[in-house]
Design an enzyme around this catalytic site. Sequence first.
Site, PDB file in Angstrom:
ATOM      1  CB  ALA A 195      98.819  52.092  26.758  1.00  0.00           C
ATOM      2  NE  ARG A 209      39.426  50.493  50.251  1.00  0.00           N
ATOM      3  CZ  ARG A 209      39.251  50.313  51.564  1.00  0.00           C
ATOM      4  NH1 ARG A 209      39.392  51.322  52.396  1.00  0.00           N
ATOM      5  NH2 ARG A 209      38.946  49.125  52.027  1.00  0.00           N
ATOM      6  CE1 TYR A 247      74.908  40.120  20.934  1.00  0.00           C
ATOM      7  CE2 TYR A 247      74.776  42.513  20.827  1.00  0.00           C
ATOM      8  CZ  TYR A 247      74.227  41.269  20.562  1.00  0.00           C
ATOM      9  OH  TYR A 247      73.014  41.186  19.939  1.00  0.00           O
ATOM     10  N   GLY A 297      31.474  36.924  51.446  1.00  0.00           N
ATOM     11  CA  GLY A 297      31.801  37.278  52.821  1.00  0.00           C
ATOM     12  C   GLY A 297      32.804  36.328  53.450  1.00  0.00           C
ATOM     13  CG  ASN A 321      96.176  45.946  37.859  1.00  0.00           C
ATOM     14  OD1 ASN A 321      95.699  46.202  38.958  1.00  0.00           O
ATOM     15  ND2 ASN A 321      96.242  46.840  36.884  1.00  0.00           N
ATOM     16  NE  ARG A 326      74.380  43.833  33.294  1.00  0.00           N
ATOM     17  CZ  ARG A 326      74.625  43.715  31.996  1.00  0.00           C
ATOM     18  NH1 ARG A 326      75.583  44.441  31.428  1.00  0.00           N
ATOM     19  NH2 ARG A 326      73.909  42.883  31.268  1.00  0.00           N
ATOM     20  CE  LYS A 364      43.751  44.069  50.756  1.00  0.00           C
ATOM     21  NZ  LYS A 364      42.769  44.814  51.566  1.00  0.00           N
ATOM     22  CG  ASP A 396      44.649  42.454  54.215  1.00  0.00           C
ATOM     23  OD1 ASP A 396      44.566  41.779  55.255  1.00  0.00           O
ATOM     24  OD2 ASP A 396      43.814  43.318  53.898  1.00  0.00           O
ATOM     25  CB  SER A 404      95.580  52.395  30.248  1.00  0.00           C
ATOM     26  OG  SER A 404      96.046  52.419  31.572  1.00  0.00           O
TER      27      SER A 404
HETATM   28  C1  UD1 Z   1      36.775  41.946  58.542  1.00  0.00           C
HETATM   29  C2  UD1 Z   1      35.991  41.530  59.771  1.00  0.00           C
HETATM   30  C3  UD1 Z   1      36.090  42.635  60.818  1.00  0.00           C
HETATM   31  C4  UD1 Z   1      37.533  42.909  61.138  1.00  0.00           C
HETATM   32  C5  UD1 Z   1      38.316  43.228  59.881  1.00  0.00           C
HETATM   33  C6  UD1 Z   1      39.790  43.281  60.197  1.00  0.00           C
HETATM   34  C7  UD1 Z   1      34.158  40.139  58.996  1.00  0.00           C
HETATM   35  C8  UD1 Z   1      32.732  40.093  58.674  1.00  0.00           C
HETATM   36  N1  UD1 Z   1      34.623  41.304  59.398  1.00  0.00           N
HETATM   37  O1  UD1 Z   1      36.128  43.094  58.015  1.00  0.00           O
HETATM   38  O2  UD1 Z   1      35.412  42.241  61.995  1.00  0.00           O
HETATM   39  O3  UD1 Z   1      37.635  43.994  62.061  1.00  0.00           O
HETATM   40  O4  UD1 Z   1      38.129  42.199  58.878  1.00  0.00           O
HETATM   41  O5  UD1 Z   1      40.487  43.735  59.086  1.00  0.00           O
HETATM   42  O6  UD1 Z   1      34.853  39.148  58.933  1.00  0.00           O
HETATM   43  N2  UD1 Z   1      37.633  37.789  52.001  1.00  0.00           N
HETATM   44  C9  UD1 Z   1      37.503  36.665  51.239  1.00  0.00           C
HETATM   45  N3  UD1 Z   1      36.290  36.359  50.726  1.00  0.00           N
HETATM   46  C10 UD1 Z   1      35.196  37.122  50.969  1.00  0.00           C
HETATM   47  C11 UD1 Z   1      35.333  38.268  51.748  1.00  0.00           C
HETATM   48  C12 UD1 Z   1      36.564  38.571  52.259  1.00  0.00           C
HETATM   49  O7  UD1 Z   1      38.477  35.957  50.990  1.00  0.00           O
HETATM   50  O8  UD1 Z   1      34.127  36.760  50.477  1.00  0.00           O
HETATM   51  C13 UD1 Z   1      38.943  38.116  52.540  1.00  0.00           C
HETATM   52  C14 UD1 Z   1      39.451  39.449  52.061  1.00  0.00           C
HETATM   53  O9  UD1 Z   1      40.248  39.307  50.886  1.00  0.00           O
HETATM   54  C15 UD1 Z   1      40.287  39.918  53.233  1.00  0.00           C
HETATM   55  C16 UD1 Z   1      39.597  39.301  54.439  1.00  0.00           C
HETATM   56  O10 UD1 Z   1      38.824  38.240  53.934  1.00  0.00           O
HETATM   57  O11 UD1 Z   1      41.608  39.409  53.176  1.00  0.00           O
HETATM   58  C17 UD1 Z   1      38.734  40.283  55.190  1.00  0.00           C
HETATM   59  O12 UD1 Z   1      37.713  40.748  54.341  1.00  0.00           O
HETATM   60  P1  UD1 Z   1      37.252  42.261  54.278  1.00  0.00           P
HETATM   61  O13 UD1 Z   1      36.234  42.394  53.247  1.00  0.00           O
HETATM   62  O14 UD1 Z   1      38.430  43.143  54.214  1.00  0.00           O
HETATM   63  O15 UD1 Z   1      36.571  42.387  55.690  1.00  0.00           O
HETATM   64  P2  UD1 Z   1      36.407  43.698  56.545  1.00  0.00           P
HETATM   65  O16 UD1 Z   1      35.155  44.374  56.145  1.00  0.00           O
HETATM   66  O17 UD1 Z   1      37.654  44.448  56.568  1.00  0.00           O
HETATM   67 MG    MG Z   2      39.424  44.658  55.389  1.00  0.00          MG
END
Ligand code: UD1
Ligand code: MG
Length: 481
Positions: A427, A17, A391, A82, A381, A337, A24, A107, A409
């Site tokens: 000058a 996004r 240059y 996840g 001065n 600079r 990000k 983030d 000047s």
């Molecule tokens: C997650 C939480 C949610 C919480 C929210 C807060 C889970 C399942 N859910 O949801 O409960 O309210 O954050 O913002 O944990 N990331 C990885 N690898 C992955 C997936 C994610 O590094 O495979 C990182 C993302 O870059 C991010 C963070 O984990 O920095 C959270 O992931 P995101 O996908 O944003 O989770 P949410 O759905 O926001």
């Molecule tokens: Mg999130």
Amino acid sequence: MANELTVVVLAAGGGTRMKSKTMKVLHSIGGRTMVGHVLAAVQALEPERIVAVVGHQREQVGPHIHELVPDAVLAVQEELLGTGDAVRVAIAAVGEPTGTVLVAAGDTPLLEGESLRAFAADHLAAGRAVSILSGVVPDPTGYGRVVRGPDGDVEAIVEEKDATDEQRAIDEINSGILAFDAAFLREALPRLTNDNAKGEYYLTDLVGLARDAGLSVGAFAIDDVAQTEGANDRAQLAELGRELNRRIVTRWMRAGVSVMDPATTWIDADVVLAEDVTILPGTQLLGATVIAEDAVVGPDTTLKDCEVGTGARVVRTHGELAVVGAGANVGPWSYLRPGTELGADGKIGAFVETKNASIGPGAKVPHLSYVGDAEIGEGTNIGAGTIVANYDGVAKHRTTVGRHARTGSNNTFVAPVTIGDGAATGAGTVVRHDVPAGALTVSSGPQRDLEGWVLRRRAGTTQAAAAESAGAEDPQRPAEA
Ligand code: UD1
Ligand code: MG
């Protein structure tokens, strides 16, 4: 306290996004990247180790993290399966951590070390298997909800997509910052499944697993929920940037800095200000800028990585990697600079550009000049409208002006050239070779007056009429009989 602490920072997600070629967590506010802010907060805990999980654009994210925290362990998550999978990868990268594992997302740029410290201390004091840093928010959409039983005990975190209507109405959310007993975490991570609405391994499912095993689970609510807010798009990032700035400016005002207009004053996180500094409207203090006591900066000034001395004044100026000495005056409309060094009580005035130039104590370049690759001695001065021609079209050369010199000047100093101590120039002089100490150098031609020229060549103009009414005559016109 002999409790080992491992902090896992999740930074593998891409952040579509943002609509950006930059990932990000590498977007910046307050002079640091988002992940930079999180790492700074995490470092305040002095953990045994920091593990960062990287995935998307790890060629950029990894080196950036290493630059900020050289001994951070980088764990690569090949596929984003996840948050549970991300932590599994992190744990695998460090072997068998004991004590506490704290997980944070990369983030949340407003996060403060103090809050993490309080959260970690509460987790340890309560002796829980899992602690959730939770927050009560006006709009919980998108967050995992903290589900509590009739007795108020935390039972689970339910993700938005998996929640019932009733659960969606809960306004206590999971900030994404969790603390785990390391032994429980290692044992339970392999038991996570991806049998849910997103088909991901949810880290948050560990809450339910701990409960099922009869282990203690709890939430620690943070009052200042902004600290756990993330930015998903650039509008949210700007909002967080403004809030971060508001906090930084307020902190400096409390520390004795006068800020006339906090709304138009921007101060990066790493800037250092002394007591009794005054900042006037429209000023940006960026990077590692340091301002000493009693200095007045602004209005309408941007200083990046600059140093301003005690009692100095910097007005309507743009500066980068410049040093302004104590009591010195800069501006209005000066461009400093990199490599500019202005000595104590010196002056760089209106419409003056300087680069890689050392201007000695009490020395002045007051008006309309360019000074590059030069050294100007104490008390000298430089006349209005002087250009240091550093240059020659091929290479840069140095100019040296001695102490207490007075140059005229509209001079040009053609580098490489040296003007001696106490020397003077007339000058319009073009200095092409060295000027001895104490000499007066002039190079513009002698003045010639072509009398009556205007009357002859501009006859009939207001210019000629003015000359005539002042009694001008044309010596070349024969006298009338
Ligand atoms: C997650 C939480 C949610 C919480 C929210 C807060 C889970 C399942 N859910 O949801 O409960 O309210 O954050 O913002 O944990 N990331 C990885 N690898 C992955 C997936 C994610 O590094 O495979 C990182 C993302 O870059 C991010 C963070 O984990 O920095 C959270 O992931 P995101 O996908 O944003 O989770 P949410 O759905 O926001
Ligand atoms: Mg999130």
